[in-house]
Design an enzyme around this catalytic site. Structure first.
Site, short mmCIF file in Angstrom:
data_model
loop_
_atom_site.label_atom_id
_atom_site.label_comp_id
_atom_site.label_asym_id
_atom_site.label_seq_id
_atom_site.Cartn_x
_atom_site.Cartn_y
_atom_site.Cartn_z
N GLY A 1 11.12 -110.09 -27.28
CA GLY A 1 10.05 -110.55 -27.71
C GLY A 1 10.18 -111.93 -28.08
O GLY A 1 11.15 -112.29 -28.73
N ALA A 2 9.19 -112.84 -28.31
CA ALA A 2 9.56 -114.21 -28.91
C ALA A 2 8.10 -114.60 -29.51
O ALA A 2 7.86 -115.63 -29.88
CB ALA A 2 9.58 -115.19 -27.71
N GLY A 3 7.31 -113.56 -30.02
CA GLY A 3 6.09 -114.12 -30.68
C GLY A 3 6.41 -113.86 -32.46
O GLY A 3 7.40 -114.25 -32.73
N GLY A 4 5.40 -113.70 -33.00
CA GLY A 4 5.45 -113.97 -34.53
C GLY A 4 6.61 -112.70 -34.97
O GLY A 4 7.10 -113.33 -35.76
N GLY B 1 9.10 -98.80 -36.82
CA GLY B 1 8.73 -99.94 -37.86
C GLY B 1 8.28 -99.52 -39.08
O GLY B 1 7.65 -100.37 -39.88
N LYS C 1 -1.83 -114.81 -40.21
CA LYS C 1 -0.39 -115.16 -40.72
C LYS C 1 -0.21 -116.40 -40.81
O LYS C 1 0.62 -116.92 -41.43
CB LYS C 1 0.40 -114.09 -40.26
CG LYS C 1 0.47 -112.58 -40.64
CD LYS C 1 1.92 -111.89 -40.47
CE LYS C 1 1.41 -110.66 -40.63
NZ LYS C 1 2.70 -109.58 -40.39
N THR D 1 -2.73 -110.03 -42.78
CA THR D 1 -2.16 -109.75 -41.48
C THR D 1 -2.84 -110.21 -40.43
O THR D 1 -3.67 -111.19 -40.38
CB THR D 1 -2.49 -107.96 -41.39
OG1 THR D 1 -1.68 -107.55 -40.59
CG2 THR D 1 -3.84 -107.50 -41.71
N ASN E 1 2.71 -113.30 -44.99
CA ASN E 1 2.00 -112.05 -45.12
C ASN E 1 1.60 -111.65 -46.52
O ASN E 1 1.04 -110.66 -46.78
CB ASN E 1 2.76 -111.03 -44.45
CG ASN E 1 4.18 -110.48 -45.38
OD1 ASN E 1 4.50 -111.23 -45.93
ND2 ASN E 1 4.20 -109.26 -45.71
P1 ATR Z 1 3.20 -110.56 -32.76
O1 ATR Z 1 2.83 -111.73 -33.77
O2 ATR Z 1 2.90 -109.33 -33.06
O3 ATR Z 1 4.58 -110.95 -32.44
P2 ATR Z 1 2.37 -112.32 -30.50
O4 ATR Z 1 2.95 -113.59 -31.20
O5 ATR Z 1 1.13 -112.29 -29.74
O6 ATR Z 1 2.28 -110.88 -31.29
O7 ATR Z 1 3.58 -111.99 -29.37
C1 ATR Z 1 3.68 -110.88 -28.56
C2 ATR Z 1 5.03 -110.63 -27.83
O8 ATR Z 1 4.83 -109.55 -27.09
C3 ATR Z 1 5.31 -111.93 -26.97
O9 ATR Z 1 6.75 -111.97 -27.07
C4 ATR Z 1 4.84 -111.32 -25.68
O10 ATR Z 1 5.43 -111.65 -24.34
P3 ATR Z 1 5.10 -113.25 -23.80
O11 ATR Z 1 5.49 -114.26 -24.71
O12 ATR Z 1 5.28 -113.36 -22.68
O13 ATR Z 1 3.59 -113.34 -23.92
C5 ATR Z 1 5.18 -109.81 -25.66
N1 ATR Z 1 4.32 -109.01 -24.78
C6 ATR Z 1 3.13 -108.75 -24.95
N2 ATR Z 1 2.59 -107.82 -23.95
C7 ATR Z 1 3.64 -107.76 -23.17
C8 ATR Z 1 3.77 -106.84 -22.03
N3 ATR Z 1 2.84 -106.36 -21.22
N4 ATR Z 1 5.28 -106.88 -21.40
C9 ATR Z 1 6.19 -107.73 -22.02
N5 ATR Z 1 6.02 -108.41 -23.23
C10 ATR Z 1 4.80 -108.49 -23.74
#
Ligand code: ATR
Length: 290
Positions: free
Chosen positions: A135-138, A252, A75, A71, A96
């Site tokens: 969102g666009a993270g992991g 989730g 990852k 986790t 994971n």
């Molecule tokens: P995870 O692996 O849990 O997806 P991550 O890779 O750090 O975590 O991605 C976090 C996501 O949450 C990203 O899309 C981030 O937006 P940014 O690419 O602009 O950073 C989004 N995020 C985190 N805090 C945010 C906020 N306060 N408002 C909007 N989006 C947020």
């Protein structure tokens, strides 16, 4: 493999590596499942400090640990230490689940399958539908790849940082022949009708449960089903707003639960009977108010 009430010399050891991991539900899921299926295995949390991943994996292998979940924050970092990666893990670039192989651990991504199974459980269809990913993270990457694999009409990725949405949309397009748009969270296309909106950011997670990445209530009038990958709180502000507007809502917990089931299946090379899945899902949902 027979379950015994105490650990003995034949007990197979599994674990979770991450940091921090105090609040994980995974040991409860796996140990209960092992008990239900009468498997002599134990699942233990291992809090691996920053910088300790390589040694933790080498040690785990030498200790004959049969499999692990991985986790946050490891990852992606774990991949170079694996003998190979399989399935969705290749497209997502994150792992994971590890299964012990002859020359090291093999990596899988069961988060993607977990999300898919949760959508199926809630009778939410993807094929032919308009999907929005926030969102666009992991986590977004897992959601985008798995939805792209199910023949949606189109995918629209919106993120606070538009460039990251663009990057993810390109990654999806490199694997799937699906129309993908991207945009900024705060200037999104208001004409896009959303059959399924998947919220993947950490916004709304406790203790920030008074926040939502979408603040405009009118947004939800264009949405049919809303899924938040957060399960703590069980109903985020995002889901509250969606529900108020008449959307079908899913948190989730299902994704967490089904990623665990899938990992258990990979480790033991079995299919868990639906009867046990339903029983465990309901028991956990009630116990933890999910
Ligand atoms: P995870 O692996 O849990 O997806 P991550 O890779 O750090 O975590 O991605 C976090 C996501 O949450 C990203 O899309 C981030 O937006 P940014 O690419 O602009 O950073 C989004 N995020 C985190 N805090 C945010 C906020 N306060 N408002 C909007 N989006 C947020």
């Amino acid at each position: 493999m027979k379950h015994v009430d105490i650990v003995n010399g034949s007990t197979k050891v599994y674990g979770l590596i991450g940091h921090p991991i105090k609040h994980t539900l995974s040991p409860i899921i796996h140990n209960t499942l092992a008990k239900m299926l009468k498997y002599n295995m134990i699942y233990v949390p291992f809090d691996v400090p920053s910088g300790g991943l390589r040694e933790a994996l080498t040690g785990a292998y030498q200790l004959n640990i049969q499999g692990m979940n991985v986790t946050v924050p490891y990852k992606q970092e774990v991949i170079p230490f694996l003998s190979k990666i399989e399935g969705y893990a290749n497209q997502i670039g994150a792992v994971n689940t590890l299964k012990r192989g002859k020359d090291g651990y093999i990596g899988y991504n069961t988060d993607a399958e977990g999300l898919l199974q949760s959508l199926i459980q809630n009778e939410i269809r993807i094929s032919g539908k308009n999907i929005m990913i926030i969102g666009a993270g992991g986590a977004a990457r897992a959601a985008a790849m798995v939805t792209a694999s199910q023949n949606p009409k189109q995918i629209y990725i919106v993120n606070r940082t538009k460039e990251k949405a663009e990057e993810l949309s390109k990654a999806v397009s490199s694997h799937y022949d699906v129309p993908v748009q991207y945009g900024s969270l705060h200037s999104m296309d208001k004409d896009f009708i959303v059959d399924l909106c998947i919220q993947t950011t950490s916004v709304g997670l406790l203790p920030g449960n008074d926040q939502s990445p979408i603040t405009d209530e009118a947004f939800f009038s264009r949405v049919q089903a809303a899924v938040d990958l957060i399960y703590n709180p069980s109903e985020t502000l995002f889901l509250k707003m969606a529900k108020k507007s008449g959307c079908k809502t899913v948190n989730g917990f299902g994704m967490l639960f089904f990623q665990a089931i899938r990992a258990f299946e990979i480790w033991n090379e079995i299919t868990v009977p639906p009867m046990y899945i339903d029983q465990l899902f309901e028991a956990l949902k009630n116990e933890f108010n999910l």
